[in-house]
Design an enzyme around this catalytic site. Structure first.
Site, short mmCIF file in Angstrom:
data_model
loop_
_atom_site.label_atom_id
_atom_site.label_comp_id
_atom_site.label_asym_id
_atom_site.label_seq_id
_atom_site.Cartn_x
_atom_site.Cartn_y
_atom_site.Cartn_z
N GLU A 26 46.20 24.88 8.74
CA GLU A 26 45.74 23.51 9.00
C GLU A 26 45.51 22.80 7.67
O GLU A 26 45.12 23.43 6.68
CB GLU A 26 44.41 23.55 9.79
CG GLU A 26 43.84 22.14 10.01
CD GLU A 26 42.75 22.05 11.07
OE1 GLU A 26 42.34 23.09 11.63
OE2 GLU A 26 42.29 20.92 11.35
N ASN A 171 45.04 18.93 20.64
CA ASN A 171 44.11 19.97 20.19
C ASN A 171 42.69 19.66 20.64
O ASN A 171 42.19 18.55 20.35
CB ASN A 171 44.13 20.04 18.65
CG ASN A 171 43.12 21.04 18.09
OD1 ASN A 171 43.32 22.24 18.22
ND2 ASN A 171 42.04 20.54 17.51
N GLU A 172 42.08 20.58 21.35
CA GLU A 172 40.65 20.47 21.74
C GLU A 172 40.27 19.05 22.10
O GLU A 172 39.23 18.54 21.66
CB GLU A 172 39.76 20.98 20.60
CG GLU A 172 39.91 22.46 20.34
CD GLU A 172 39.00 22.99 19.24
OE1 GLU A 172 38.13 22.25 18.73
OE2 GLU A 172 39.18 24.17 18.88
N GLU A 282 43.75 29.50 18.67
CA GLU A 282 42.75 29.58 17.59
C GLU A 282 41.72 30.62 18.00
O GLU A 282 41.04 30.43 19.00
CB GLU A 282 42.03 28.24 17.38
CG GLU A 282 42.84 27.22 16.64
CD GLU A 282 41.99 26.03 16.18
OE1 GLU A 282 40.86 26.23 15.66
OE2 GLU A 282 42.46 24.90 16.35
N GLN A 338 41.84 30.82 10.28
CA GLN A 338 43.12 30.32 9.85
C GLN A 338 43.76 31.31 8.89
O GLN A 338 43.23 32.42 8.74
CB GLN A 338 42.90 28.96 9.19
CG GLN A 338 42.20 28.03 10.18
CD GLN A 338 42.25 26.57 9.84
OE1 GLN A 338 42.78 26.18 8.84
NE2 GLN A 338 41.68 25.74 10.71
O1 AHR Z 1 39.77 26.13 12.78
C1 AHR Z 1 38.85 25.14 12.40
C2 AHR Z 1 38.70 24.08 13.46
O2 AHR Z 1 38.13 24.69 14.59
C3 AHR Z 1 39.96 23.43 13.99
O3 AHR Z 1 40.34 22.33 13.28
C4 AHR Z 1 39.58 23.05 15.37
O4 AHR Z 1 40.69 22.96 16.24
C5 AHR Z 1 38.59 24.10 15.78
O5 AHR Z 1 37.51 23.55 16.44
#
Ligand code: AHR
Length: 487
Positions: A26, A171-172, A282, A338
């Site tokens: 990211e 995303n979320e 994730e 990540q």
């Molecule tokens: O991985 C860090 C953050 O955590 C990401 O940007 C988000 O999608 C998640 O909440």
């Protein structure tokens, strides 16, 4: 000493998807700038890619990598991140309070993916952009040529289409900092985006955004989108302040089973042929400290979420990967969030300094040796001993592998047995363990790594091992060759 036993097979859970061992890059902190991409650093190649990082990513053998976010995607304009670097805009990213120069963008990411042998999983911005921008991104990436956008990719140096197969529909979005939507709003947006992408590519793997804590959200979204998508995503943070930290694999397993049952239920009700599987795109070991350094707000690549991983984190990572193997009939893709510097197995500093965190070896070994068919494990005495177990039969290597995590301060004598696989011979094992649960690795000191482990002996009908307290252990049994069996 605690005693327990693990019987693997003959029942099989199913093939372990390679995609269980994915990563995530990211645009957050120093994941990209100063991590993956560090032009001018002695360790970087002509693209500005850190070669030491690439070596580790290859070593981790990550079949898929998600990009470019995460929350970063909420304000991502993909067009900013392609074409000649000097013309790319510099923008502010409100979510992470950082400056984004776009010197590393989509085109560079794809190039990097090819070099480290990982397949891209690209997130559409459905928070502040929409269906058309998603389609345009698809066209830029995947259309062979002869349209304005595909020709732009060609002019930017990529004659061949990127052939991206995996796409996240946002995303979320239930909790985005910017562009948050209700389940009903998102369901329609995701459905229409999925439909247009399917018109172009019926084989695309589409991941719709689920919410691990809200079955109503998941039901609403699935009812609209299930005919057009392949995966329901579940993001999960494992917080080390939680008193049950090391037992969270079992908690998450129950959430996965519930979400899996919901997917099945919706599939039956809608009469769909295809199964919806879960993408844990994730999974995060995260203590929620931003660790922002003074004066670094609104700079490029600030230090953010740079967490030192302990022994406890290594045990949790190992047990979670085992749990994914044990649920590989439901979970088809998983990405550690990540990959570099930001809550990550790999850390870097300038001048080619790199170190591997405690979680690195459980990730590496699970990815390298946890491929094949997951066998059902029946255990006796495992919960009392704090043991979490999984087992994978690799028919190509003719090897049976046990992954065993001891989450307690007492050694465990474990009896291993198996059925439904050909006769097996010698054992080879590695183990990472320490009773100092707070220990971490640092530059030049990678004490926390998996070392050769000798305390395994074959016994009639199986094997026996004495596992150290607070340990993650991988034991591989190799099949006898024909000559060895007959002699
Ligand atoms: O991985 C860090 C953050 O955590 C990401 O940007 C988000 O999608 C998640 O909440």
């Amino acid at each position: 000493m605690k005693q327990c036993s693990v019987y693997a097979g003959p029942a099989r859970i199913g093939p372990v998807p390679d995609e269980l061992y994915g990563g995530f890059v990211e645009h957050l902190g120093r994941n990209v700038y100063g991590g993956v991409y560090d032009p001018g650093d002695p360790s970087s190649d002509e693209n500005g890619f850190r070669t030491d990082v690439m070596k580790c990513i290859r070593d981790l053998s990550m079949p898929v990598t998600r990009y470019p976010g995460g929350c970063y995607t909420d304000t991502w304009r993909w067009e900013d991140s392609v074409g000649p670097g000097e013309f790319r805009p510099v923008r502010l990213d409100p979510q992470w309070r950082q400056k984004e120069p776009h010197r590393f963008g989509l085109d560079e990411f794809i190039r990097w993916c090819r070099l480290v042998k990982t397949e891209p999983v690209i997130t559409f911005n459905l928070s502040t952009r929409g269906i058309l921008e998603a389609e345009e991104l698809w066209e830029y990436c995947n259309f062979p040529g002869g349209t304005t956008l595909s020709d732009r990719r060609i002019r930017n140096g990529a004659k061949e289409p990127y052939n991206i197969r995996y796409w996240c529909l946002g995303n979320e979005i239930y909790g985005s900092a910017v562009g948050r939507r209700s389940a009903a709003e998102y369901a329609v947006l995701a459905r229409e985006t999925a439909r247009i992408i399917r018109m172009h590519d019926p084989e695309a793997h589409l991941i719709v955004c689920g919410n691990p804590f809200d079955p109503d959200w998941n039901r609403t979204v699935l009812k609209e989108c299930a005919p057009f998508v392949d995966f329901l995503s579940l993001h999960r943070m494992f917080d080390d302040r939680d008193g049950n930290y090391l037992l969270l694999p079992e908690v998450f397993a129950a959430e996965i089973r519930r979400a899996g049952a919901l997917c099945e239920d919706v599939r039956r009700r809608l009469g769909l042929r295809h199964r919806i599987r879960i993408a844990v795109d994730e999974w995060i070991l995260y203590d929620h400290k931003r660790r922002e350094r003074p004066g670094e707000a609104w700079t490029v690549g600030p230090h953010l979420l740079e967490q030192d991983y302990t022994v406890t984190d290594a045990l949790l990572a190992g047990a979670l990967l085992s749990m994914f193997q044990n649920h590989c009939d439901k979970v088809a893709l998983a990405c550690i969030a990540q990959s570099v510097n930001v809550i990550a197995p790999i850390r870097t500093e300038k001048n080619g300094v790199l170190w591997k965190q405690s979680i690195y070896d459980p990730l590496r070994c699970s990815s390298r040796y946890g491929r094949g068919e997951a066998l059902k494990c029946r255990t006796r005495g495992a919960s009392a001993a704090g043991l979490y177990a999984s087992s994978v039969w690799n028919p190509r290597r003719r090897e049976l592998v046990f992954f065993l995590t001891v989450r307690a301060g007492t050694p465990v004598r474990v009896r291993l047995a198996w059925e439904g696989v050909p006769p097996l011979g010698a054992a080879r094992a590695v183990s990472l363990h320490s009773c100092d649960l707070t220990k971490v690795n640092s530059p030049g000191s990678e004490e926390l790594h998996a070392e050769r482990f000798e305390d395994v002996r074959t016994v009639p009908g199986g094997a026996e091992a004495v596992l150290p307290p607070f340990s993650w252990t991988m034991i591989r049994f190799k099949q006898f060759s024909k000559n060895e069996v007959s002699s």
